[in-house]
Design a protein around this motif. Structure first.
Motif, PDB file in Angstrom:
ATOM      1  N   GLY A  87       0.684  -0.540  -0.143  1.00 20.28           N
ATOM      2  CA  GLY A  87      -0.346  -0.098  -0.031  1.00 20.28           C
ATOM      3  C   GLY A  87       0.997   1.464  -0.151  1.00 20.28           C
ATOM      4  O   GLY A  87       1.755   0.839  -0.179  1.00 20.28           O
ATOM      5  N   ASN A  88       0.055   2.357   0.310  1.00 15.71           N
ATOM      6  CA  ASN A  88       1.339   3.794   0.177  1.00 15.71           C
ATOM      7  C   ASN A  88       1.834   4.126   1.491  1.00 15.71           C
ATOM      8  O   ASN A  88       1.924   3.427   2.387  1.00 15.71           O
ATOM      9  CB  ASN A  88      -0.108   4.542   0.733  1.00 15.71           C
ATOM     10  CG  ASN A  88       0.401   6.638   0.684  1.00 15.71           C
ATOM     11  OD1 ASN A  88       0.951   6.024   1.565  1.00 15.71           O
ATOM     12  ND2 ASN A  88       0.440   6.740  -0.370  1.00 15.71           N
ATOM     13  N   HIS A  89       3.222   4.313   1.270  1.00 18.21           N
ATOM     14  CA  HIS A  89       4.654   4.607   1.744  1.00 18.21           C
ATOM     15  C   HIS A  89       4.510   4.766   3.269  1.00 18.21           C
ATOM     16  O   HIS A  89       4.532   4.405   4.419  1.00 18.21           O
ATOM     17  CB  HIS A  89       5.113   5.433   0.866  1.00 18.21           C
ATOM     18  CG  HIS A  89       6.665   5.241   2.171  1.00 18.21           C
ATOM     19  ND1 HIS A  89       7.272   3.790   2.335  1.00 18.21           N
ATOM     20  CD2 HIS A  89       8.175   6.445   2.016  1.00 18.21           C
ATOM     21  CE1 HIS A  89       8.440   4.703   2.929  1.00 18.21           C
ATOM     22  NE2 HIS A  89       8.191   5.581   3.474  1.00 18.21           N
ATOM     23  N   LEU A  90       3.613   6.479   3.225  1.00 21.00           N
ATOM     24  CA  LEU A  90       3.459   7.088   3.757  1.00 21.00           C
ATOM     25  C   LEU A  90       2.357   6.213   5.175  1.00 21.00           C
ATOM     26  O   LEU A  90       1.872   6.397   6.324  1.00 21.00           O
ATOM     27  CB  LEU A  90       2.230   8.417   4.063  1.00 21.00           C
ATOM     28  CG  LEU A  90       3.377   9.032   2.967  1.00 21.00           C
ATOM     29  CD1 LEU A  90       2.776  10.263   2.982  1.00 21.00           C
ATOM     30  CD2 LEU A  90       4.169   9.951   3.780  1.00 21.00           C
ATOM     31  N   ASN A  91       1.471   5.289   4.401  1.00 17.69           N
ATOM     32  CA  ASN A  91       0.753   4.343   5.645  1.00 17.69           C
ATOM     33  C   ASN A  91       1.386   3.711   6.384  1.00 17.69           C
ATOM     34  O   ASN A  91       0.493   3.403   7.498  1.00 17.69           O
ATOM     35  CB  ASN A  91      -0.275   3.986   4.444  1.00 17.69           C
ATOM     36  CG  ASN A  91      -1.874   5.276   4.478  1.00 17.69           C
ATOM     37  OD1 ASN A  91      -2.012   5.935   5.148  1.00 17.69           O
ATOM     38  ND2 ASN A  91      -2.829   4.181   3.401  1.00 17.69           N
ATOM     39  N   ILE A 133       5.416   3.109  12.788  1.00 16.22           N
ATOM     40  CA  ILE A 133       5.951   3.854  14.365  1.00 16.22           C
ATOM     41  C   ILE A 133       4.516   4.210  15.222  1.00 16.22           C
ATOM     42  O   ILE A 133       5.126   4.097  16.214  1.00 16.22           O
ATOM     43  CB  ILE A 133       5.453   5.491  13.529  1.00 16.22           C
ATOM     44  CG1 ILE A 133       6.710   6.174  12.106  1.00 16.22           C
ATOM     45  CG2 ILE A 133       5.586   6.511  14.923  1.00 16.22           C
ATOM     46  CD1 ILE A 133       6.566   7.311  11.454  1.00 16.22           C
ATOM     47  N   ASN A 134       3.551   3.554  15.005  1.00 14.74           N
ATOM     48  CA  ASN A 134       2.362   3.215  15.568  1.00 14.74           C
ATOM     49  C   ASN A 134       3.564   2.110  16.711  1.00 14.74           C
ATOM     50  O   ASN A 134       2.783   2.405  17.640  1.00 14.74           O
ATOM     51  CB  ASN A 134       0.907   3.520  15.673  1.00 14.74           C
ATOM     52  CG  ASN A 134       0.905   4.608  14.702  1.00 14.74           C
ATOM     53  OD1 ASN A 134       1.057   5.461  15.658  1.00 14.74           O
ATOM     54  ND2 ASN A 134      -0.701   4.799  13.970  1.00 14.74           N
ATOM     55  N   ALA A 135       3.458   0.896  15.862  1.00 13.71           N
ATOM     56  CA  ALA A 135       3.751  -0.103  15.506  1.00 13.71           C
ATOM     57  C   ALA A 135       4.921   0.157  17.521  1.00 13.71           C
ATOM     58  O   ALA A 135       4.677  -0.151  18.383  1.00 13.71           O
ATOM     59  CB  ALA A 135       4.927  -1.032  15.239  1.00 13.71           C
ATOM     60  N   GLU A 160       2.281  14.303  11.831  1.00 12.40           N
ATOM     61  CA  GLU A 160       3.295  14.288  11.027  1.00 12.40           C
ATOM     62  C   GLU A 160       3.429  14.162   9.656  1.00 12.40           C
ATOM     63  O   GLU A 160       3.784  14.023   8.313  1.00 12.40           O
ATOM     64  CB  GLU A 160       4.923  13.767  11.786  1.00 12.40           C
ATOM     65  CG  GLU A 160       5.528  15.106  12.912  1.00 12.40           C
ATOM     66  CD  GLU A 160       6.097  13.726  13.379  1.00 12.40           C
ATOM     67  OE1 GLU A 160       6.174  14.970  14.258  1.00 12.40           O
ATOM     68  OE2 GLU A 160       6.264  12.708  13.577  1.00 12.40           O
ATOM     69  N   ILE A 161       2.484  12.919   9.510  1.00 15.60           N
ATOM     70  CA  ILE A 161       2.122  12.191   8.199  1.00 15.60           C
ATOM     71  C   ILE A 161       1.314  12.721   7.205  1.00 15.60           C
ATOM     72  O   ILE A 161       1.592  13.056   6.235  1.00 15.60           O
ATOM     73  CB  ILE A 161       1.297  10.953   8.416  1.00 15.60           C
ATOM     74  CG1 ILE A 161       2.546   9.773   9.074  1.00 15.60           C
ATOM     75  CG2 ILE A 161       1.633   9.948   7.290  1.00 15.60           C
ATOM     76  CD1 ILE A 161       4.056   9.412   8.787  1.00 15.60           C
ATOM     77  N   GLU A 162       0.691  13.760   8.066  1.00  9.47           N
ATOM     78  CA  GLU A 162      -0.789  14.432   6.748  1.00  9.47           C
ATOM     79  C   GLU A 162       0.127  15.775   6.518  1.00  9.47           C
ATOM     80  O   GLU A 162      -0.299  15.944   5.792  1.00  9.47           O
ATOM     81  CB  GLU A 162      -1.424  15.690   8.137  1.00  9.47           C
ATOM     82  CG  GLU A 162      -2.493  16.767   7.617  1.00  9.47           C
ATOM     83  CD  GLU A 162      -3.250  16.736   8.435  1.00  9.47           C
ATOM     84  OE1 GLU A 162      -3.911  18.047   8.529  1.00  9.47           O
ATOM     85  OE2 GLU A 162      -3.909  16.497   9.378  1.00  9.47           O
ATOM     86  N   GLU A 163       1.003  15.559   6.993  1.00 13.37           N
ATOM     87  CA  GLU A 163       2.005  16.703   6.248  1.00 13.37           C
ATOM     88  C   GLU A 163       2.939  16.978   5.304  1.00 13.37           C
ATOM     89  O   GLU A 163       3.319  16.732   4.229  1.00 13.37           O
ATOM     90  CB  GLU A 163       2.281  17.775   7.661  1.00 13.37           C
ATOM     91  CG  GLU A 163       2.042  18.590   7.946  1.00 13.37           C
ATOM     92  CD  GLU A 163       1.145  19.647   7.799  1.00 13.37           C
ATOM     93  OE1 GLU A 163       1.445  20.607   7.143  1.00 13.37           O
ATOM     94  OE2 GLU A 163       0.739  20.478   8.454  1.00 13.37           O
ATOM     95  N   LEU A 164       3.629  15.745   5.483  1.00 14.58           N
ATOM     96  CA  LEU A 164       4.671  14.902   4.432  1.00 14.58           C
ATOM     97  C   LEU A 164       3.439  14.676   3.222  1.00 14.58           C
ATOM     98  O   LEU A 164       3.828  14.434   2.163  1.00 14.58           O
ATOM     99  CB  LEU A 164       4.950  12.976   5.136  1.00 14.58           C
ATOM    100  CG  LEU A 164       6.000  13.427   6.366  1.00 14.58           C
ATOM    101  CD1 LEU A 164       6.410  11.768   6.827  1.00 14.58           C
ATOM    102  CD2 LEU A 164       7.813  14.079   5.907  1.00 14.58           C
ATOM    103  N   ASN A 165       2.203  13.660   3.364  1.00 15.00           N
ATOM    104  CA  ASN A 165       1.538  13.595   2.440  1.00 15.00           C
ATOM    105  C   ASN A 165       1.257  14.561   1.643  1.00 15.00           C
ATOM    106  O   ASN A 165       1.570  14.611   0.286  1.00 15.00           O
ATOM    107  CB  ASN A 165      -0.360  13.132   2.324  1.00 15.00           C
ATOM    108  CG  ASN A 165      -0.221  12.709   2.259  1.00 15.00           C
ATOM    109  OD1 ASN A 165      -0.102  11.338   1.459  1.00 15.00           O
ATOM    110  ND2 ASN A 165      -2.253  13.107   1.690  1.00 15.00           N
TER     111      ASN A 165
END
Length: 242
Positions: A77-81, A87-89, A226-231
């Motif tokens: 899937g999408n790399h950012l996901n 990171i959540n892990a 952070e992921i939102e801004e990277l996206n």
């Protein structure tokens, strides 16, 4: 390279060990490797036979961060996901999470160290987060963890100005617990890890929960933002190519 070669998974008693193993790319992490580590962390979290998780690298690098040269895996899937899940892990791992930094840690490899419970490092290691140099923003919850660990001024110097933090400085700032000579890492460090693994599991899990509960939601929010801004940067970059 086969997944079994890029991630080495072993177990010694109650200690699960994961090694990033792509020395030709300084142990840079691709999507397949991210997925593998996510699965190992999630499985170890509920395995009653495991009390400690150890992350380390092979060769003379801990990890150089994202492998931007690797083609995306169609099944991940999408790399950012995937990055967000990785990171959540770390954030959600309920047991002792230790990093043995055998060499330089760059980018995501450096930021996720702040999510570990203990960090042992070679005195030849260094820590670098060159996000602005790459035209992206900080990740790995570093916008939250770095100011807390390093102080706001040093955090800004690292996250905005690409400052390279030495092992000695990392110890002084409390970013790592101990530093060792390279030849000592595989002896003194593992003696300490075995000692920690023998502590009562129930007490460790409860105490870590009490410590982490106070900041877990903030960490998850930091990761989301952070992921939102990277996206947003990725989308803007894609549009500029049209």
């Amino acid at each position: 390279m086969d997944i079994k070669e890029t991630i080495i998974e072993t177990q010694q008693g109650g200690v699960k060990i994961v090694q990033y193993n792509k020395p030709s790319k300084k142990n840079a992490i691709d999507q397949v490797m991210y997925k593998r580590v996510i699965r190992i962390l999630n499985e170890a979290a509920v395995d009653e036979n495991i009390s400690v998780m150890v992350l380390t690298g092979t060769g003379d690098f801990y990890s150089s961060g994202n492998d931007f040269s690797a083609p995306p895996d169609s099944n991940t899937g999408n790399h950012l996901n995937v990055l967000k899940e990785y990171i959540n892990a770390f954030i959600m791992f309920p047991k002792i999470l230790i990093a043995v930094v055998n060499g330089p840690a760059i980018g995501i490899a450096a930021t996720t160290l702040a999510l570990c419970d203990m960090v042992f490092a070679s005195d030849k290691s260094y820590f670098l987060t060159p996000f602005t140099k790459l035209g992206i923003v900080a990740e790995g919850c570093s916008t939250f963890t770095f100011p807390r660990l390093l102080g706001e001024r040093k955090a800004i110097e690292m996250l905005l100005c690409n400052y390279r933090l030495s092992a000695k400085e990392a110890l002084e700032y409390g970013f790592v617990n101990y530093i060792y000579k390279p030849e000592e890492v595989q002896s003194k460090v593992w003696d300490k890890i075995v000692e920690v693994s023998k502590l009562p599991k129930h007490c460790i899990t409860i105490t870590k929960k009490l410590v982490r509960d106070a900041v877990r939601e903030e960490l998850l929010r930091a990761n989301d933002k952070e992921i939102e801004e990277l996206n947003a940067i990725w989308i803007k970059g894609q549009r500029s190519k049209i």
